[in-house]
Design a protein around this motif. Sequence first.
Motif, PDB file in Angstrom:
ATOM      1  N   SER A 303      -0.975  -1.997  -3.763  1.00 19.52           N
ATOM      2  CA  SER A 303      -1.075  -1.019  -4.844  1.00 19.52           C
ATOM      3  C   SER A 303      -2.240  -1.358  -5.758  1.00 19.52           C
ATOM      4  O   SER A 303      -2.638  -2.524  -5.892  1.00 19.52           O
ATOM      5  CB  SER A 303       0.229  -0.950  -5.648  1.00 19.52           C
ATOM      6  N   LYS A 311      -1.140   4.785 -10.887  1.00 22.41           N
ATOM      7  CA  LYS A 311      -0.941   3.750  -9.869  1.00 22.41           C
ATOM      8  C   LYS A 311      -0.914   4.409  -8.503  1.00 22.41           C
ATOM      9  O   LYS A 311      -0.277   5.453  -8.318  1.00 22.41           O
ATOM     10  CB  LYS A 311       0.371   3.000 -10.130  1.00 22.41           C
ATOM     11  N   SER A 313      -0.674   3.594  -4.071  1.00 16.86           N
ATOM     12  CA  SER A 313      -0.316   2.609  -3.051  1.00 16.86           C
ATOM     13  C   SER A 313      -0.918   3.026  -1.721  1.00 16.86           C
ATOM     14  O   SER A 313      -1.191   4.207  -1.490  1.00 16.86           O
ATOM     15  CB  SER A 313       1.204   2.472  -2.937  1.00 16.86           C
TER      16      SER A 313
END
Length: 518
Positions: A303, A311, A313
């Motif tokens: 991530s 954020k 990933s």
Amino acid sequence: MLDANLKTQLQAYLEKVTQPFEIVASLDNSAKSTELKSLLEEISSLSNKITLRLDGTDARKPSFSLNRIGADMSLRFAGIPLGHEFTSLVLALLQVGGHPSKLAQEMIEQIAQLEGRYEFETYFSLSCQNCPDVVQALNLMAVLNPNIRHVAIDGALFQEEVEQRQVMSVPMVFLNGEMFGQGRMGVEEILSKLDTGSADRAAEQMNEKEPFEVLVIGGGPAGAAAAIYAARKGIRTGIAAERFGGQVMDTLSIENFISVKETEGPKLVRAMEEHVREYGVDIMNLQRASRLVPASKKGGLHSVEFESGGKLSAKTVIMATGARWREMNVPGEQEYRTRGVAYCPHCDGPLFKGKRVAVIGGGNSGVEAAIDLAGIVASVTLLEFDTKLRADEVLQAKLNSLPNVTVIKNALTTEVKGDGSKVTALVYQDRATEELHELELEGIFVQIGLLPNSEWLKDTVALSDRGEIEINAQCATNIPGIFACGDVTNVPYKQIIIAMGEGAKASLSAFDHIIRTS
């Protein structure tokens, strides 16, 4: 004013105009007004939808406004928009004339919904490759929203105004009379400053995205190549960048990109972005990475966290964050940045016409900067830390032939001095005698190399003592599934074509990793 070939091209563009508009010129008896009048007469003769009026009363002369008939719109050029700004003029003519822009519909709606009054002024120079992005963005916003007004001002032509407002770096933007921003900005960046909730909304959208198979961090040549090679494999690919194009956006002339005899940085970046978008890559702009969190187990998801609060990933991450201009790190440098301390001689050189300047650095960039500036300024003093210049011999020969250039070797810059509003002097130490000297001047151009954008990766991937990401022949870092490419790595020779090759290699390696670990 315009040669036959350019006239033919412009006439073809103006055939796309669907709504009548007028050009209103404000002129005086100067040679520049005569020049502008000639240009506007040529333009208006190329389309029956354009009416030229010469009865403008704007205080800035020469200048002209573009006004759509029956619409509330204010878009003005103060000066003669040729050079890098000719494209800005052509786009303004088309957009005022009703030709739709290629801007995303959601962004068009965001601009149209802005309330309040926005009076923008942008100072540019005709030799600045960064300025057109700002001028074109604000011109488009003025076309889309009647609450937004914009005037683009050639700083070299309005020197008294530049002196009064202490404009020492372009592009420089004022909003309602107050400083708004300096440097390259696109529509997204301007909107993020006007619409303060847009950053939070973008972060929320990022947090809701499904994991990528390949996530590229950085939008320069290496990042663009990596994204294209990954997307061509048919896998889910995303690219998050602080600004698409990276350092290439600040490059004036490119003459060593194989098969392309000559081009310019912004032009190459536009082509790269168009190519990336053709493959449906999820591009997330204005995103500065702040932390890498490697997968906790083999085959897990990595991530990346961003300063915006977002954020993402991914199965694999390719870091292509590039490099930035190295700073002197001396007292006064930050205080007088954009107020006499500059990093782009092509952009800001015209603002120092007839003044005394220094160039820091004796490599190719520094010597080229000194040569360019010598034709504009009163005098150039080039300071080199080493006992000899490192630039190519042909450049040194040209430099030595210029009467208004002084070269000082074995010199360590120790301080930038100013009067609180602008630079007044530079202090350097003679490394042989340790004696301090003070140069009275008005501008300092720093050309001392690059620093890798890798601070956010400390304590995660292995870095060299210069801060570069250490990679192997497959562009792999010391962490499985994490790859890197381009100027941020320890690969020698920081060149566009090398960065692109490394980006392709990193992407192929990432794909191979996915196959072997799935």
